[in-house]
Design an enzyme around this catalytic site. Sequence first.
Site, mmCIF file in Angstrom:
data_model
loop_
_atom_site.group_PDB
_atom_site.id
_atom_site.type_symbol
_atom_site.label_atom_id
_atom_site.label_comp_id
_atom_site.label_asym_id
_atom_site.label_seq_id
_atom_site.Cartn_x
_atom_site.Cartn_y
_atom_site.Cartn_z
ATOM 1 N N ASP A 67 0.837 -1.204 0.000
ATOM 2 C CA ASP A 67 0.000 0.000 0.000
ATOM 3 C C ASP A 67 0.870 1.252 0.000
ATOM 4 O O ASP A 67 2.066 1.181 0.291
ATOM 5 C CB ASP A 67 -1.004 -0.001 1.168
ATOM 6 C CG ASP A 67 -0.381 -0.418 2.503
ATOM 7 O OD1 ASP A 67 0.866 -0.395 2.623
ATOM 8 O OD2 ASP A 67 -1.143 -0.745 3.426
ATOM 9 N N ASN A 136 -9.419 -1.526 12.437
ATOM 10 C CA ASN A 136 -10.764 -1.527 11.845
ATOM 11 C C ASN A 136 -10.982 -2.739 10.930
ATOM 12 O O ASN A 136 -11.939 -2.781 10.178
ATOM 13 C CB ASN A 136 -11.002 -0.233 11.058
ATOM 14 C CG ASN A 136 -10.067 -0.104 9.861
ATOM 15 O OD1 ASN A 136 -9.152 -0.913 9.695
ATOM 16 N ND2 ASN A 136 -10.284 0.891 9.042
ATOM 17 N N HIS A 138 -8.960 -3.747 8.461
ATOM 18 C CA HIS A 138 -8.436 -3.667 7.091
ATOM 19 C C HIS A 138 -7.232 -4.581 6.890
ATOM 20 O O HIS A 138 -6.550 -4.966 7.846
ATOM 21 C CB HIS A 138 -8.115 -2.218 6.692
ATOM 22 C CG HIS A 138 -6.907 -1.617 7.337
ATOM 23 N ND1 HIS A 138 -6.698 -0.257 7.396
ATOM 24 C CD2 HIS A 138 -5.817 -2.160 7.943
ATOM 25 C CE1 HIS A 138 -5.554 -0.009 7.991
ATOM 26 N NE2 HIS A 138 -5.001 -1.151 8.339
ATOM 27 N N GLU A 143 -9.964 -0.765 3.188
ATOM 28 C CA GLU A 143 -10.757 -0.268 4.301
ATOM 29 C C GLU A 143 -12.168 -0.847 4.256
ATOM 30 O O GLU A 143 -12.688 -1.137 3.172
ATOM 31 C CB GLU A 143 -10.852 1.262 4.190
ATOM 32 C CG GLU A 143 -9.516 1.968 4.245
ATOM 33 C CD GLU A 143 -8.954 2.050 5.643
ATOM 34 O OE1 GLU A 143 -8.567 1.001 6.190
ATOM 35 O OE2 GLU A 143 -8.899 3.158 6.183
#
Length: 249
Positions: A67, A136, A138, A143
């Site tokens: 990423d 969260n 991810h 996401e």
Amino acid sequence: MDLVVERDYPTLSRAAAEVVTDLLMAKADARLVVATGETPLGLYRNLADRKVRGQIDTSRLRIFQLDEYLGLTLDDSRSLYRWMREVFLEPLAIRDHQVTRLPGDAPNPTAACRAYDHEVEQAGGYDLAILGLGRNGHLGFNEPPSDHDAPTRVVTLSPETVHSNARYWGGEDRVPRRALTAGMKQLLAARRVLLLVSGRGKRAMLARTLEGPETPHVPASFLQRAEHVTVITDRDAMPMPAVSFPGEV
Ligand code: PGA
């Protein structure tokens, strides 16, 4: 999914290094996609030690970036490529031509994402995905909500991720709001996935990853359908009652 519970972070890192070393022994030209973040740092230090001792050969590896923030140049101190270079590529003597970047500074980032997916496909997919777990849920910057077949693409970061990543860069206003991420589809298709999870802060999300329903709201829950996943966690992150280790009462 195989679940390995280690006593603490140093033993987690050593166990992960064993898995990666075994894979490199079996396939010296393996294709790896590798995470930045704090969790894999111990693994990378272990691998760097093994490299110095001549125990692993990295000269034929092919590395894919997981990423990157959108709009940052390579020399920006927040560039995740730069981070990967410092903690992984340089210590392991991996040269530029062995690496496929996710270029956050590309003039057409969407086209760059398509080109990245094409390159992964042409290479035959990932042999190993080294991943961390977001608070969260991810994987990379996939996401929530991210579906299991999401391609490599430009995404908007969630407020939780911006908040969580602020600790690396000295404040939320320093964290870019958009990013590029390797897609779920190819991550889930990796021949082997190594998910590293450490610390109490990850406990709730690890429970949902291991046992919750598969849902785009917890992208990591789709690992339940991936082929060969090894989750290595320390006790602090374990949602279940404490495990005892030899020598403990
Ligand atoms: P961390 O990041 O390893 O720094 O906790 C994991 C992630 O957000 O993917």
